[in-house]
Design a protein around this motif. Sequence first.
Motif, PDB file in Angstrom:
ATOM      1  N   GLN A  33       0.704  -1.179   0.254  1.00 17.93           N
ATOM      2  CA  GLN A  33      -0.094  -0.430  -0.432  1.00 17.93           C
ATOM      3  C   GLN A  33       1.012   0.719  -0.176  1.00 17.93           C
ATOM      4  OE1 GLN A  33      -2.828   0.277  -0.422  1.00 17.93           O
ATOM      5  NE2 GLN A  33      -3.691  -2.105  -0.132  1.00 17.93           N
ATOM      6  N   LYS A  37       0.505   4.113  -2.961  1.00 19.53           N
ATOM      7  CA  LYS A  37       0.364   5.791  -2.494  1.00 19.53           C
ATOM      8  C   LYS A  37       1.821   6.562  -3.247  1.00 19.53           C
ATOM      9  CE  LYS A  37      -1.858   5.036   1.926  1.00 19.53           C
ATOM     10  NZ  LYS A  37      -2.154   5.416   3.339  1.00 19.53           N
ATOM     11  N   SER A  39       3.602   6.012  -6.301  1.00 20.69           N
ATOM     12  CA  SER A  39       3.511   5.160  -6.943  1.00 20.69           C
ATOM     13  C   SER A  39       4.331   4.505  -7.892  1.00 20.69           C
ATOM     14  CB  SER A  39       2.632   6.382  -8.011  1.00 20.69           C
ATOM     15  OG  SER A  39       3.844   6.844  -8.794  1.00 20.69           O
ATOM     16  N   THR A 176       2.408  13.406  -6.605  1.00 25.92           N
ATOM     17  CA  THR A 176       1.590  12.999  -5.232  1.00 25.92           C
ATOM     18  C   THR A 176       0.681  13.926  -4.944  1.00 25.92           C
ATOM     19  OG1 THR A 176       3.611  14.343  -4.240  1.00 25.92           O
ATOM     20  CG2 THR A 176       3.843  12.501  -4.509  1.00 25.92           C
ATOM     21  N   ALA A 179      -2.716  11.813  -3.857  1.00 18.95           N
ATOM     22  CA  ALA A 179      -3.677  11.907  -2.627  1.00 18.95           C
ATOM     23  C   ALA A 179      -3.342  12.474  -1.474  1.00 18.95           C
ATOM     24  CB  ALA A 179      -1.604  10.520  -2.616  1.00 18.95           C
ATOM     25  N   ARG A 184      -7.004  16.831  -2.746  1.00 17.76           N
ATOM     26  CA  ARG A 184      -8.996  16.227  -3.324  1.00 17.76           C
ATOM     27  C   ARG A 184     -10.355  17.452  -2.221  1.00 17.76           C
ATOM     28  NH1 ARG A 184      -9.450  10.261  -3.031  1.00 17.76           N
ATOM     29  NH2 ARG A 184      -7.193   9.888  -3.748  1.00 17.76           N
ATOM     30  N   ILE A 192      -9.778  10.454 -10.248  1.00 19.50           N
ATOM     31  CA  ILE A 192      -9.333   9.823  -9.272  1.00 19.50           C
ATOM     32  C   ILE A 192     -10.598   9.374  -8.923  1.00 19.50           C
ATOM     33  CG2 ILE A 192      -8.484   9.973  -7.072  1.00 19.50           C
ATOM     34  CD1 ILE A 192      -7.657  12.685  -7.959  1.00 19.50           C
ATOM     35  N   GLU A 196     -10.487   4.390  -8.280  1.00 19.95           N
ATOM     36  CA  GLU A 196     -10.397   4.226  -6.626  1.00 19.95           C
ATOM     37  C   GLU A 196     -11.656   3.932  -6.499  1.00 19.95           C
ATOM     38  OE1 GLU A 196     -10.087   7.452  -4.429  1.00 19.95           O
ATOM     39  OE2 GLU A 196      -8.158   7.621  -4.169  1.00 19.95           O
ATOM     40  N   LYS A 369      -1.392   6.925 -13.706  1.00 18.15           N
ATOM     41  CA  LYS A 369      -2.996   6.908 -12.598  1.00 18.15           C
ATOM     42  C   LYS A 369      -4.279   6.055 -13.135  1.00 18.15           C
ATOM     43  CE  LYS A 369      -1.094  10.168  -9.311  1.00 18.15           C
ATOM     44  NZ  LYS A 369      -0.699   9.375  -7.608  1.00 18.15           N
TER      45      LYS A 369
END
Length: 401
Positions: A33, A37, A39, A176, A179, A184, A192, A196, A369
């Motif tokens: 994970q 995050k 990448s 980055t 994330a 966001r 995104i 997700e 992405k």
Amino acid sequence: MQTSFISADNTWVLWAIITGWAAFSIFLEQKYQWAAKISGAIIALVGAMLLSNLRIIPTDSAVYDQIWGYVVPLAIPLLLFKTNIKKIWKESGRLLIIFLISSMGTMLGATIGYLALHNYIPDLSKIAAMMSGSYIGGGVNFAAMASSFEVPGELVSAAVVADNLLMALYFFVLITIPAMAFFRKKFKHPHIDQVEQIEIKADETIASSYWGRKEISLKDIAFSVATAFAIVAISTELSKYIGTLIPTDNSVSNTLNMLFSNKYLIITTLTMIGATFFSDYFENIKGSQEIGTFLIYLFFVVIGVPASIILIIQKSPLLLVYTTVMVVTNMIVTFGFGKLLKFDLEEIIMASNANIGGPTTAAAMAISKGWTSLIAPVMLVGTLGYIIGNYFGILMGNLLM
């Protein structure tokens, strides 16, 4: 002169390191994970930067040129096989607007940096021309401006080093941002959200779920690779032929020559035409996205290689400051107006990336992405940057001289 542990002409070992590190980056992204995050793209880039700065691999080699010259052109059509040109033109309009706004940010940054540092850096107006061309277009504009303003070779080399390091660092920042909770919360991010929403198992990451196993045959691999080679070969020959037809004896015809003979634009256009009018053929080829994405990961590795921190400290610390001013200003303008005009976060990131890094780095980020619908539009607007980059570069060089 210091040399690396692995010499520049040790071709097979360098290819083994590049492909191996790209594969390991993908493995980490799909296994853990924390890596997902960050990448795989950033892991590939930072790892290569460390290897070159620790002098394990060289900062320059024909192998890297082969990736730029062969691997990247092949990756582009592979990743555009399922692109519908009607949708692209509809989606490119918004991206073009924010890209042009981002270009204004580059010019503003060049001006602010010049006013702050021209007493400390010789021939800064010439560097402003080079970097404006580069940070709106790309390497071809950098070279064109260096030639137009007769920039001393030593200054060009120092600027290249600063440019490479900063581009790698900014790429890290941009990749980055999606994330980060702050961005966001402040911006819409439909692409995104779409990625997700993919159902993820407990032991999977978003990357491993998105790139899960798919049905693929030997024929799929054969048709993917052969079609990509054919498109690149035809585009390369067309580029050469068109280049001989359009004269370059004045600025207008020279710009037209650059536009219509640009290999990447021809590759993108031919692939999109094929994918639109021969959709049954292209849509039925499996595995093109996977093959193209792995090739792009080789590109991620190569991006990080030339960013020599030692050379920056020795030769061009002030140039790094100047380019940082340009990039930060570009970011502020792009994100500021993007928020004001209600652009999506992904569109803003793509526009800034296409300015600073060019269409290939922007498309590469979209691929990493999973923002597949933005790949072709950003290639189009980024390639446009190659054309307008020279205009902006010449304008800045003359205004600040």
